[in-house]
Design a protein around this motif. Structure first.
Motif, PDB file in Angstrom:
ATOM      1  N   THR A 230      14.903  45.660  90.129  1.00 43.39           N
ATOM      2  CA  THR A 230      14.881  47.250  90.545  1.00 43.39           C
ATOM      3  C   THR A 230      14.635  48.304  91.671  1.00 43.39           C
ATOM      4  O   THR A 230      15.884  48.511  92.400  1.00 43.39           O
ATOM      5  CB  THR A 230      13.549  48.061  89.506  1.00 43.39           C
ATOM      6  N   THR A 231      14.198  47.750  92.969  1.00 40.53           N
ATOM      7  CA  THR A 231      13.830  48.368  94.198  1.00 40.53           C
ATOM      8  C   THR A 231      15.415  47.555  94.763  1.00 40.53           C
ATOM      9  O   THR A 231      15.487  48.652  94.980  1.00 40.53           O
ATOM     10  CB  THR A 231      12.717  48.247  94.803  1.00 40.53           C
ATOM     11  N   ALA A 232      15.541  46.905  94.557  1.00 43.25           N
ATOM     12  CA  ALA A 232      16.805  45.997  95.105  1.00 43.25           C
ATOM     13  C   ALA A 232      18.633  46.112  94.860  1.00 43.25           C
ATOM     14  O   ALA A 232      18.201  46.519  95.495  1.00 43.25           O
ATOM     15  CB  ALA A 232      16.704  44.153  94.963  1.00 43.25           C
ATOM     16  N   THR A 233      18.209  46.848  93.357  1.00 47.54           N
ATOM     17  CA  THR A 233      19.780  47.645  93.127  1.00 47.54           C
ATOM     18  C   THR A 233      19.063  48.655  93.592  1.00 47.54           C
ATOM     19  O   THR A 233      20.310  49.965  93.809  1.00 47.54           O
ATOM     20  CB  THR A 233      18.986  47.105  91.354  1.00 47.54           C
ATOM     21  N   ARG A 234      18.208  49.568  93.480  1.00 51.55           N
ATOM     22  CA  ARG A 234      18.398  51.240  93.777  1.00 51.55           C
ATOM     23  C   ARG A 234      18.603  51.455  95.776  1.00 51.55           C
ATOM     24  O   ARG A 234      19.327  51.886  95.255  1.00 51.55           O
ATOM     25  CB  ARG A 234      17.137  51.336  93.874  1.00 51.55           C
ATOM     26  N   ALA A 235      18.817  50.189  96.448  1.00 54.45           N
ATOM     27  CA  ALA A 235      18.744  49.985  97.326  1.00 54.45           C
ATOM     28  C   ALA A 235      19.860  50.237  98.204  1.00 54.45           C
ATOM     29  O   ALA A 235      21.102  49.623  98.627  1.00 54.45           O
ATOM     30  CB  ALA A 235      18.347  49.397  98.468  1.00 54.45           C
ATOM     31  N   GLU A 236      20.990  49.502  96.872  1.00 57.20           N
ATOM     32  CA  GLU A 236      22.698  49.363  97.135  1.00 57.20           C
ATOM     33  C   GLU A 236      23.712  50.636  97.370  1.00 57.20           C
ATOM     34  O   GLU A 236      23.038  51.327  97.021  1.00 57.20           O
ATOM     35  CB  GLU A 236      22.831  48.272  95.656  1.00 57.20           C
ATOM     36  N   GLU A 237      24.474  50.683  98.375  1.00 60.21           N
ATOM     37  CA  GLU A 237      25.021  51.046  98.639  1.00 60.21           C
ATOM     38  C   GLU A 237      25.803  52.390  97.250  1.00 60.21           C
ATOM     39  O   GLU A 237      25.963  53.521  97.453  1.00 60.21           O
ATOM     40  CB  GLU A 237      25.906  50.876  99.596  1.00 60.21           C
ATOM     41  N   GLY A 238      26.205  50.856  96.325  1.00 61.07           N
ATOM     42  CA  GLY A 238      27.275  51.724  95.712  1.00 61.07           C
ATOM     43  C   GLY A 238      25.928  52.116  93.994  1.00 61.07           C
ATOM     44  O   GLY A 238      26.665  52.549  93.442  1.00 61.07           O
ATOM     45  N   CYS A 239      24.744  51.605  94.063  1.00 61.97           N
ATOM     46  CA  CYS A 239      24.257  52.549  92.902  1.00 61.97           C
ATOM     47  C   CYS A 239      23.884  53.540  93.378  1.00 61.97           C
ATOM     48  O   CYS A 239      23.446  54.476  94.443  1.00 61.97           O
ATOM     49  CB  CYS A 239      22.489  52.004  93.004  1.00 61.97           C
ATOM     50  N   LEU A 240      24.395  54.525  92.026  1.00 66.57           N
ATOM     51  CA  LEU A 240      24.193  55.711  91.418  1.00 66.57           C
ATOM     52  C   LEU A 240      22.985  56.154  91.658  1.00 66.57           C
ATOM     53  O   LEU A 240      21.809  56.951  91.658  1.00 66.57           O
ATOM     54  CB  LEU A 240      25.271  56.411  91.329  1.00 66.57           C
ATOM     55  N   TRP A 241      22.459  55.065  90.247  1.00 66.77           N
ATOM     56  CA  TRP A 241      21.269  55.624  89.739  1.00 66.77           C
ATOM     57  C   TRP A 241      20.455  53.909  88.428  1.00 66.77           C
ATOM     58  O   TRP A 241      21.995  53.546  88.419  1.00 66.77           O
ATOM     59  CB  TRP A 241      20.482  56.506  88.384  1.00 66.77           C
ATOM     60  N   PHE A 242      19.559  53.638  88.252  1.00 64.42           N
ATOM     61  CA  PHE A 242      19.007  52.380  87.619  1.00 64.42           C
ATOM     62  C   PHE A 242      17.804  52.586  87.356  1.00 64.42           C
ATOM     63  O   PHE A 242      16.674  52.724  88.169  1.00 64.42           O
ATOM     64  CB  PHE A 242      19.401  51.527  88.499  1.00 64.42           C
ATOM     65  N   ASP A 243      17.847  53.864  86.225  1.00 66.36           N
ATOM     66  CA  ASP A 243      16.486  53.679  85.389  1.00 66.36           C
ATOM     67  C   ASP A 243      16.042  53.165  84.344  1.00 66.36           C
ATOM     68  O   ASP A 243      16.642  53.095  83.224  1.00 66.36           O
ATOM     69  CB  ASP A 243      16.510  55.364  85.656  1.00 66.36           C
ATOM     70  N   TRP A 244      14.993  52.863  84.156  1.00 70.42           N
ATOM     71  CA  TRP A 244      14.369  52.321  83.254  1.00 70.42           C
ATOM     72  C   TRP A 244      13.541  53.153  82.357  1.00 70.42           C
ATOM     73  O   TRP A 244      12.806  54.335  82.493  1.00 70.42           O
ATOM     74  CB  TRP A 244      13.159  50.799  83.281  1.00 70.42           C
ATOM     75  N   SER A 245      13.795  52.768  80.543  1.00 69.48           N
ATOM     76  CA  SER A 245      12.429  53.592  79.711  1.00 69.48           C
ATOM     77  C   SER A 245      12.668  52.717  78.294  1.00 69.48           C
ATOM     78  O   SER A 245      12.928  51.750  78.115  1.00 69.48           O
ATOM     79  CB  SER A 245      13.718  54.909  78.687  1.00 69.48           C
ATOM     80  N   ARG A 246      11.330  53.675  78.554  1.00 76.60           N
ATOM     81  CA  ARG A 246      10.479  52.657  77.561  1.00 76.60           C
ATOM     82  C   ARG A 246      11.059  52.944  75.834  1.00 76.60           C
ATOM     83  O   ARG A 246      10.821  54.676  75.666  1.00 76.60           O
ATOM     84  CB  ARG A 246       8.970  51.602  77.067  1.00 76.60           C
ATOM     85  N   SER A 247      11.521  52.124  74.677  1.00 78.22           N
ATOM     86  CA  SER A 247      11.526  52.978  73.847  1.00 78.22           C
ATOM     87  C   SER A 247      10.446  53.353  73.106  1.00 78.22           C
ATOM     88  O   SER A 247       9.270  52.939  72.357  1.00 78.22           O
ATOM     89  CB  SER A 247      11.937  51.721  72.958  1.00 78.22           C
ATOM     90  N   VAL A 248      10.763  54.552  72.937  1.00 73.94           N
ATOM     91  CA  VAL A 248       9.727  55.480  71.689  1.00 73.94           C
ATOM     92  C   VAL A 248       9.807  54.841  70.412  1.00 73.94           C
ATOM     93  O   VAL A 248       8.399  54.685  69.687  1.00 73.94           O
ATOM     94  CB  VAL A 248       9.835  56.788  71.354  1.00 73.94           C
ATOM     95  N   ASP A 249      10.406  53.885  69.531  1.00 77.44           N
ATOM     96  CA  ASP A 249      10.565  53.383  68.692  1.00 77.44           C
ATOM     97  C   ASP A 249       9.564  51.907  68.530  1.00 77.44           C
ATOM     98  O   ASP A 249       9.425  51.601  67.736  1.00 77.44           O
ATOM     99  CB  ASP A 249      11.647  53.580  67.839  1.00 77.44           C
ATOM    100  N   ASP A 250      10.335  51.046  69.531  1.00 72.50           N
ATOM    101  CA  ASP A 250      10.062  49.705  69.585  1.00 72.50           C
ATOM    102  C   ASP A 250       9.123  49.235  71.411  1.00 72.50           C
ATOM    103  O   ASP A 250      10.277  49.624  72.365  1.00 72.50           O
ATOM    104  CB  ASP A 250      11.252  49.113  69.570  1.00 72.50           C
ATOM    105  N   ALA A 251       7.594  49.116  71.192  1.00 74.00           N
ATOM    106  CA  ALA A 251       7.544  49.221  72.524  1.00 74.00           C
ATOM    107  C   ALA A 251       7.759  48.008  73.082  1.00 74.00           C
ATOM    108  O   ALA A 251       7.384  47.744  74.398  1.00 74.00           O
ATOM    109  CB  ALA A 251       5.345  49.309  71.769  1.00 74.00           C
ATOM    110  N   ASP A 252       8.419  46.976  72.507  1.00 70.46           N
ATOM    111  CA  ASP A 252       8.884  45.862  73.036  1.00 70.46           C
ATOM    112  C   ASP A 252      10.264  45.801  73.966  1.00 70.46           C
ATOM    113  O   ASP A 252      11.029  44.596  74.003  1.00 70.46           O
ATOM    114  CB  ASP A 252       9.273  44.260  71.897  1.00 70.46           C
ATOM    115  N   GLU A 253      10.884  47.144  73.576  1.00 70.89           N
ATOM    116  CA  GLU A 253      12.250  47.409  73.795  1.00 70.89           C
ATOM    117  C   GLU A 253      12.208  48.487  75.365  1.00 70.89           C
ATOM    118  O   GLU A 253      12.252  49.664  74.762  1.00 70.89           O
ATOM    119  CB  GLU A 253      13.495  47.643  72.883  1.00 70.89           C
TER     120      GLU A 253
END
Length: 108
Positions: free
Chosen positions: A26-49
């Motif tokens: 995640t950190t390396a991808t966010r540092a890429e010149e062309g990356c606008l965003w790279f955001d993880w979220s955890r599902s509220v319906d499935d804790a494994d997703e």
């Protein structure tokens, strides 16, 4: 921009640790010149997703991402923590930022 949403089903025994497991990628991808965003979220319906919402400036930036060393490292290391192959939606869309959701405009 290239707009991507991917769903990652993590093995239950690794689900709580996933943010740390994927942190270097995640950190390396966010540092890429062309990356606008790279955001993880955890599902509220499935804790494994986890849902990854990412965007890259253009096709060249997307290509640079998938050919980067940190992407190749993620390909080697992250699948062992997953219950299945991630699912993805990938589109090219106009713009480089989020638009407002006018139907829920907040005026204060």
């Amino acid at each position: 921009m290239i707009f991507i949403t991917a769903k990652f089903r993590v093995l239950p025994e690794h689900a709580d640790a996933w943010p740390g497991i994927s942190e270097e990628f995640t950190t390396a991808t966010r540092a890429e010149e062309g990356c606008l965003w790279f955001d993880w979220s955890r599902s509220v319906d499935d804790a494994d997703e986890y849902v990854l919402v990412e965007a890259f400036r253009d096709g060249d930036a997307g290509a640079a991402h998938v050919s980067s060393e940190h992407f190749r490292e993620a390909q080697r290391t992250l699948p062992r923590y997953l219950a299945e192959t991630p699912r993805i939606v990938n589109f090219e869309v106009p713009g480089t930022e989020w638009s407002e959701l006018g139907e829920m405009r907040v005026s204060r």
